[in-house]
Scaffold this motif. Structure first.
Motif, PDB file in Angstrom:
ATOM      1  N   SER A   2      -8.986  -2.874  -3.669  1.00  0.00           N
ATOM      2  CA  SER A   2      -8.065  -1.828  -4.092  1.00  0.00           C
ATOM      3  C   SER A   2      -8.430  -1.144  -5.416  1.00  0.00           C
ATOM      4  O   SER A   2      -8.169   0.053  -5.577  1.00  0.00           O
ATOM      5  CB  SER A   2      -6.645  -2.380  -4.165  1.00  0.00           C
ATOM      6  OG  SER A   2      -6.539  -3.421  -5.120  1.00  0.00           O
TER       7      SER A   2
ATOM      8  N   ARG B  15      -2.268  -6.242  -5.548  1.00  0.00           N
ATOM      9  CA  ARG B  15      -2.804  -5.974  -4.208  1.00  0.00           C
ATOM     10  C   ARG B  15      -3.989  -6.875  -3.907  1.00  0.00           C
ATOM     11  O   ARG B  15      -4.176  -7.316  -2.759  1.00  0.00           O
ATOM     12  CB  ARG B  15      -3.201  -4.504  -4.091  1.00  0.00           C
ATOM     13  CG  ARG B  15      -2.022  -3.554  -4.027  1.00  0.00           C
ATOM     14  CD  ARG B  15      -2.486  -2.114  -3.999  1.00  0.00           C
ATOM     15  NE  ARG B  15      -1.356  -1.186  -3.935  1.00  0.00           N
ATOM     16  CZ  ARG B  15      -1.470   0.124  -4.110  1.00  0.00           C
ATOM     17  NH1 ARG B  15      -2.661   0.664  -4.359  1.00  0.00           N
ATOM     18  NH2 ARG B  15      -0.404   0.901  -4.036  1.00  0.00           N
TER      19      ARG B  15
ATOM     20  N   TRP C 137       0.822  -1.205   0.000  1.00  0.00           N
ATOM     21  CA  TRP C 137       0.000   0.000   0.000  1.00  0.00           C
ATOM     22  C   TRP C 137       0.860   1.261   0.000  1.00  0.00           C
ATOM     23  O   TRP C 137       0.414   2.317  -0.421  1.00  0.00           O
ATOM     24  CB  TRP C 137      -0.942  -0.007   1.210  1.00  0.00           C
ATOM     25  CG  TRP C 137      -2.212  -0.753   0.946  1.00  0.00           C
ATOM     26  CD1 TRP C 137      -2.553  -1.982   1.412  1.00  0.00           C
ATOM     27  CD2 TRP C 137      -3.315  -0.320   0.140  1.00  0.00           C
ATOM     28  NE1 TRP C 137      -3.779  -2.357   0.944  1.00  0.00           N
ATOM     29  CE2 TRP C 137      -4.280  -1.357   0.169  1.00  0.00           C
ATOM     30  CE3 TRP C 137      -3.582   0.831  -0.592  1.00  0.00           C
ATOM     31  CZ2 TRP C 137      -5.487  -1.274  -0.515  1.00  0.00           C
ATOM     32  CZ3 TRP C 137      -4.788   0.914  -1.275  1.00  0.00           C
ATOM     33  CH2 TRP C 137      -5.723  -0.125  -1.236  1.00  0.00           C
TER      34      TRP C 137
END
Length: 258
Positions: free
Chosen positions: A254, A111, A45
């Motif tokens: 995400s 992600r 992140w």
């Protein structure tokens, strides 16, 4: 995604990375698990790649694993870690090869993959409760440790399968921790070597950063042990699982989060 750059001019900007490593080691010491499944997604992140995050994580855990093996050496039977260690290390290159292939994927997709692994690990930790017994059929080891090696190679989070396998044994806490410390330690050098072979100098800087953070990481480990004793590992375990579930869901979502 960006890579670590270990220069004096941007060292200050790397402070959050050191803090993330400290947080992961703190939680690992306090709750007894979650360093990898916490550090890897948070670093993603922050914009870093899985190889960079893996390198930092592996180096960051060296002192803890060395000390754990040394302090629990009387509880570790070398013969008990030979075949599990072989099964884990042998499949590491397969995971790293898949990781290398994943680099062409969009950042959000990576992600999501990591978030899915984190969420699955958190849910499995809640619901998978093996019945401890004195002996397991060897087939379970030949499932758990290759899977652990594959997950370690592809997302840097190979701990959960080993933990579930250990929980299925009627071992005491010292035996359990000694075995896990030994398994992590025997795979550290091979994992770093395979990552370097696959990604070259890209993993050197994050490793150096983690090495430079070792004094802070050691302090985090000490305070984590004390905090876990004060709060109680059961309560801390629940809080950690909630955090992991949030990270997992955030990873899956995400593409819709900015």
């Amino acid at each position: 995604m960006t890579e670590f750059a270990f220069t004096a001019s941007d060292l200050y900007s790397m402070l959050p990375i050191t803090l993330i490593l400290c947080l992961g080691i703190f939680v690992q010491s306090a709750a007894g698990f979650a360093a990898g499944v916490l550090i890897i997604p948070v670093l993603l992140w922050c914009g870093y790649t899985i190889p960079a995050a893996q390198s930092a994580l592996l180096v960051a855990t060296i002192p803890q694993n060395v000390w754990g093996v040394w302090s629990l050496r009387d509880q570790i039977k070398p013969r008990s870690i030979v075949w599990p260690g072989f099964g884990r290390v042998a499949v590491l290159p397969v995971g790293v090869w898949v990781l290398h292939s994943m680099e062409s994927l969009p950042t959000q997709t990576i992600r999501q993959i990591v978030g899915g692994v984190v969420l699955f690990a958190a849910i499995a930790t809640v619901y998978v409760k093996p019945t401890p017994r004195s002996h397991l059929h060897p087939v379970w080891a030949w499932l758990a440790f290759p899977i652990s090696g594959f997950l370690q190679g592809v997302v840097g989070m190979g701990g959960p399968p080993m933990v579930f396998w250990v929980q299925a044994h009627d071992w005491d806490t010292k035996q359990t921790r000694g075995f896990l410390f030994a398994m992590y330690l025997v795979s550290l050098a091979p994992a770093l070597a395979i990552l370097y072979f696959a990604f070259g100098d890209r993993i050197v800087a994050p490793g150096l950063l983690a090495a430079a953070s070792i004094p802070a990481l050691w302090i985090s480990s000490v305070f984590g042990l004390r905090f876990g004793t004060w709060l109680g590992k059961d309560r801390l375990r629940r809080l950690t699982l909630v955090l992991l579930m949030v990270l997992g869901v955030s990873g899956l979502a995400s593409p819709w989060l900015r």
